[in-house]
Design a protein around this motif. Structure first.
Motif, PDB file in Angstrom:
ATOM      1  N   GLN A   1       2.403  16.080  -1.425  1.00  0.00           N
ATOM      2  CA  GLN A   1       2.884  15.697  -2.759  1.00  0.00           C
ATOM      3  C   GLN A   1       1.853  14.906  -3.538  1.00  0.00           C
ATOM      4  O   GLN A   1       1.820  14.972  -4.754  1.00  0.00           O
ATOM      5  CB  GLN A   1       4.107  14.808  -2.595  1.00  0.00           C
ATOM      6  N   LEU A   2       1.031  14.145  -2.848  1.00  0.00           N
ATOM      7  CA  LEU A   2       0.151  13.200  -3.518  1.00  0.00           C
ATOM      8  C   LEU A   2      -1.098  13.847  -4.096  1.00  0.00           C
ATOM      9  O   LEU A   2      -1.901  13.163  -4.706  1.00  0.00           O
ATOM     10  CB  LEU A   2      -0.294  12.118  -2.531  1.00  0.00           C
ATOM     11  N   CYS A   3      -1.259  15.133  -3.899  1.00  0.00           N
ATOM     12  CA  CYS A   3      -2.490  15.807  -4.295  1.00  0.00           C
ATOM     13  C   CYS A   3      -2.891  15.460  -5.727  1.00  0.00           C
ATOM     14  O   CYS A   3      -2.157  15.761  -6.666  1.00  0.00           O
ATOM     15  CB  CYS A   3      -2.276  17.311  -4.175  1.00  0.00           C
ATOM     16  N   PRO A   4      -4.025  14.789  -5.949  1.00  0.00           N
ATOM     17  CA  PRO A   4      -4.368  14.301  -7.281  1.00  0.00           C
ATOM     18  C   PRO A   4      -5.033  15.333  -8.172  1.00  0.00           C
ATOM     19  O   PRO A   4      -5.234  15.094  -9.349  1.00  0.00           O
ATOM     20  CB  PRO A   4      -5.334  13.155  -6.981  1.00  0.00           C
TER      21      PRO A   4
END
Lengths: 168, 131
Positions: free
Chosen positions: B25-28
Motif C-alpha cells: 500500500q505504501l508504494c510512493p
C-alpha cells in the motif's frame, strides 16, 4: 538516486516531521488505462486503488509507524534483543530505518538501488535534529503535533545535507 | 537466531502477512505498466495489472530475510547471513524442491503444514552443499 519521503517519529508514536519529494499517487494512470473487463479477478486490484485514493497524508504516517514498529519487534524476536532492523526493499522502493537510544525513529524512503542509509540518518539526527531542534531554547521538550521541529534552520540544513551527501 | 516455539511462528507469520500487505500500500511511486513495449496492445490483455510487490528483502544487523511470493500467493521466507550471495537462485531451487516433493506428493493436503520427508531431506542436502 531518488528520494521519496522522510519521516521522524517521536517516542509517543507521533509523526513530528514529514517531508515528501514526490506527489502522492492519487490515481495512477496505470489503473485507468487498464482494460475494464469487469471480471471478478480485477476487482481485487481496483478496490486497493480506491482505498489508496481515500488515504490522507496522516494515514500514510500512521501506516509507516505501525509497520516499522512491528518490523522492529519481529526482528528483535527473531534475531535476539541486540538485533536492529535496518531496511527493507520491495520491487518499487526501499525503506531505511534508524532509531536513536531515546526511541526516536527516522525513516527514509528511496529508490531500490540505494545502499543502506543508516549512517546518513544518524548524521541527520546528530548534526541537524540535535543542533537545531533539541538545542533550540524556544522548542518544547516534546513536540506534540510536530511543534518547533520544522524550523527554518532545520529545513535548510536538511535540504543542504541531502544535496551535499546524497547527490542525484 | 533464537529458537522459537511453533506458536511464535504462527504469530510472526500472521503479522508478517499484514506487514507485507501494508508495504504494498505504501508504494510512493506511480506504477509503470507491466508491458512498456509498444506491442502491448497486440498481446492479449492480462487480467493481472501491474501491482506493487510487497517486502522482498529485509535487512537487520544480524540477518537478512528474502521473501519470495509465488503467483498463487504462497510466501517463501529465507533467512540468511547479511552477506550471503545469489539468494535468488537458491530461492528458485527451493521452489523447485517444493514443487517436486510437496505439490506432487499425493498425500499432501494443500495449505496444511508440510510434513514430507523427501522435501526435508532435499532441503537439508541443498543447504549442506551450499555451506
Amino acid at each position: 538516486m531518488v528520494l521519496y519521503a522522510f519521516y521522524i517519529f517521536d517516542r509517543h508514536t507521533e509523526c513530528i516531521y514529514s517531508r515528501r519529494w514526490t506527489p502522492r499517487p492519487v490515481s495512477s494512470s496505470g489503473k485507468n488505462a487498464r482494460p475494464q473487463s469487469g471480471s471478478s479477478i480485477t476487482s481485487n486490484g481496483d478496490t486497493a486503488a480506491v482505498g489508496r485514493r481515500g488515504m490522507s497524508q496522516s494515514d500514510d504516517e500512521k501506516l509507516i509507524f505501525g509497520l516499522v514498529f512491528s518490523l522492529r519487534n519481529m526482528v528483535q524476536k527473531l534475531g535476539g534483543e541486540d538485533d536492529t532492523f535496518l531496511s527493507y526493499r520491495t520491487g518499487e522502493y526501499k525503506l531505511h530505518y534508524y532509531e536513536t537510544p531515546t526511541r526516536m525513529k527516522f525513516v527514509m524512503l528511496t529508490d531500490t538501488k540505494q545502499n543502506n542509509l543508516r549512517p546518513y540518518l544518524h548524521q541527520i539526527w546528530a548534526n541537524l535534529y540535535v543542533e537545531y531542534v533539541v538545542k533550540n531554547p524556544l522548542a518544547p521538550v516534546e513536540h506534540p503535533g510536530g511543534v518547533a521541529v520544522a524550523n527554518e534552520m532545520f529545513e535548510a540544513g536538511l535540504e543542504a545535507f541531502i544535496v551535499a551527501v546524497l547527490p542525484a | 537466531m533464537s529458537k522459537l516455539s511453533s506458536n511464535d511462528f504462527l504469530i510472526l507469520a500472521g503479522s508478517f502477512h499484514g506487514m507485507h500487505a501494508i508495504t504494498k500500500q505504501l508504494c510512493p511511486v506511480p506504477l509503470t505498466p507491466a508491458n512498456p513495449s509498444g506491442n502491448a496492445a497486440i498481446l492479449a490483455p492480462t487480467p493481472f495489472g501491474s501491482r506493487p510487490t510487497g517486502i522482498e528483502v529485509l535487512e537487520s544487523s544480524h540477518f537478512r530475510m528474502q521473501c519470495f511470493q509465488t503467483l498463487t500467493g504462497t510466501k517463501f521466507l529465507l533467512f540468511t547471513e547479511p552477506q550471503q550471495p545469489n539468494i535468488d537462485s537458491m530461492m528458485k531451487k527451493i521452489y523447485e524442491l517444493y514443487a517436486d516433493y510437496v505439490m506432487k506428493n499425493p498425500f499432501y493436503t494443500v495449505e496444511m503444514p508440510i510434513r514430507c520427508e523427501k522435501f526435508d531431506r532435499g532441503l537439508d542436502g541443498f543447504v549442506k552443499v551450499r555451506s
